[in-house]
Design an enzyme around this catalytic site. Structure first.
Site, PDB file in Angstrom:
ATOM      1  N   TYR A  58      31.105  59.353  80.998  1.00  0.00           N
ATOM      2  CA  TYR A  58      30.094  58.639  81.783  1.00  0.00           C
ATOM      3  C   TYR A  58      28.946  59.549  82.183  1.00  0.00           C
ATOM      4  O   TYR A  58      29.014  60.771  82.023  1.00  0.00           O
ATOM      5  CB  TYR A  58      30.728  57.998  83.019  1.00  0.00           C
ATOM      6  N   ARG A  87      23.704  65.499  77.712  1.00  0.00           N
ATOM      7  CA  ARG A  87      25.065  65.781  78.175  1.00  0.00           C
ATOM      8  C   ARG A  87      26.017  64.654  77.771  1.00  0.00           C
ATOM      9  O   ARG A  87      27.170  64.897  77.422  1.00  0.00           O
ATOM     10  CB  ARG A  87      25.089  65.979  79.696  1.00  0.00           C
ATOM     11  N   ARG A  89      48.267  48.539  73.205  1.00  0.00           N
ATOM     12  CA  ARG A  89      48.298  49.858  73.819  1.00  0.00           C
ATOM     13  C   ARG A  89      48.938  50.841  72.848  1.00  0.00           C
ATOM     14  O   ARG A  89      50.084  50.656  72.443  1.00  0.00           O
ATOM     15  CB  ARG A  89      49.101  49.829  75.121  1.00  0.00           C
ATOM     16  N   HIS A 102      48.690  55.266  71.892  1.00  0.00           N
ATOM     17  CA  HIS A 102      48.010  56.548  72.112  1.00  0.00           C
ATOM     18  C   HIS A 102      47.086  56.875  70.935  1.00  0.00           C
ATOM     19  O   HIS A 102      46.062  57.511  71.106  1.00  0.00           O
ATOM     20  CB  HIS A 102      49.041  57.671  72.290  1.00  0.00           C
ATOM     21  N   LYS A 138      32.171  65.082  80.777  1.00  0.00           N
ATOM     22  CA  LYS A 138      32.055  64.205  81.953  1.00  0.00           C
ATOM     23  C   LYS A 138      32.950  62.991  81.723  1.00  0.00           C
ATOM     24  O   LYS A 138      32.506  61.917  81.338  1.00  0.00           O
ATOM     25  CB  LYS A 138      30.587  63.826  82.197  1.00  0.00           C
ATOM     26  N   GLU A 166      33.758  74.406  91.426  1.00  0.00           N
ATOM     27  CA  GLU A 166      32.714  73.450  91.824  1.00  0.00           C
ATOM     28  C   GLU A 166      33.310  72.456  92.806  1.00  0.00           C
ATOM     29  O   GLU A 166      34.507  72.495  93.104  1.00  0.00           O
ATOM     30  CB  GLU A 166      32.162  72.725  90.593  1.00  0.00           C
TER      31      GLU A 166
END
Ligand code: PMP
Length: 287
Positions: A32, A51, A97, A99, A146, A178
């Site tokens: 995101y 990014r 579902r 993996h 991110k 951070e």
């Protein structure tokens, strides 16, 4: 009406639907960006999109849309003004579902926005200094991506809130990394110190701007290791993020930083951000 973008369609948020098998929902298999727009102008939009491309490449999600157009249109459809835009790309779903994934699958692209105050026009005096705590950094080792896998970030943020603080500064192997949604700086004798870029931290867009502005205005900085003692001993501590710019931290783990007030170098840096914003809004900046 709150209009969102989902897979090519602008629609009311109340009508937007994604599959229960979406891998963003099941696995946090998505990335995101959060990008402030002021009066329809994206703040460092190109850097955010770069990014995003980095995150997408790192997790092998293959998509490239006209992000500029999508986000401008989203902001416009929500009335323009000052908006925090959220953009998420998940790996998508194949109706079950599993993996395993096929790199050719179609991602889910979602964007929404919400009004924000313009911190730059509000000015330095309106910035609220914050308190922080220090916690162990228990995240994985690809913090440069991110990713929406934010469970450990939100758990330690909650811990900070329960202790009357509003950010948790994280420590890995004895060194500060951070905040839960911010980069970290300490100031000593007019020099800014910030952890160097690595896969242990997010390459903040605001961090990049702090260092650029420091360069342009002859403020010294070093990208270097910071330990707990150096943090508590600092003249000033700051955090930065896109929607908050630079924010002074005046208390860490109950210890007062400097004289407990926002420091002079922070005030100078925040003013440089205000000037940068002004240049951007008058059409002379590169965003
Ligand atoms: N680190 C983390 C973990 C974050 O979530 C954020 C917010 N995106 C930042 C740093 C600051 O990044 P930026 O300046 O790009 O908002």
């Amino acid at each position: 009406m709150n209009i969102v973008y989902l897979n090519g369609v602008f629609q009311p948020a109340s009508e937007a639907r994604i599959s229960v098998f979406d891998r963003g929902f099941l696995f946090g298999d998505s990335v995101y960006e959060v990008i402030p727009f002021y009066q329809g102008v994206g703040f460092r939009l190109e850097a955010h999109l770069e990014r995003l491309r980095h995150s997408l490449r790192a997790v092998r999600i293959h998509t490239e849309l006209d992000w500029h157009d999508i986000l401008q249109e989203l902001v416009a459809q929500n009335g323009g003004g000052n908006m925090s835009v959220y953009l998420q790309v998940s790996r998508g779903d194949v109706g079950e579902r599993s993996h395993d994934f096929d790199e050719a699958m179609a991602p889910t692209v979602f964007a929404c926005c919400q009004p924000i105050a313009n911190i730059y026009t509000a000015g330095t005096a309106k910035v609220q200094p914050i308190k922080a705590i220090v916690t162990a950094d228990v995240r994985g080792h690809r913090c440069d991506i991110k990713s929406t896998c934010l469970q450990s970030n939100i758990m330690v943020l909650q811990q900070a809130r329960s202790q009357g603080a509003s950010e948790a500064l994280q420590v890995r192997d004895g060194l500060l990394t951070e905040g839960t949604s911010s980069n970290l700086y300490v100031v000593r004798q007019n020099v800014i110190y910030t952890p160097k870029l690595s896969s242990e931290i997010l390459g903040g867009i605001t961090r990049q701007l702090v260092l650029e502005l420091a360069d342009e205005h002859g403020i010294q900085y070093q990208e270097t290791d910071i330990d707990y003692e150096q943090l508590l001993d600092a003249d000033e501590v700051w955090i930065s993020s896109s929607t908050r710019a630079v924010v002074p931290v005046v208390e860490v783990d109950g210890e007062i930083i400097g004289d407990g007030e926002p420091g002079p170098l922070w005030a100078k840096m925040f003013q440089l951000f205000i000037d940068f914003h002004h240049t951007l809004m008058t059409g002379r900046g590169d965003g």
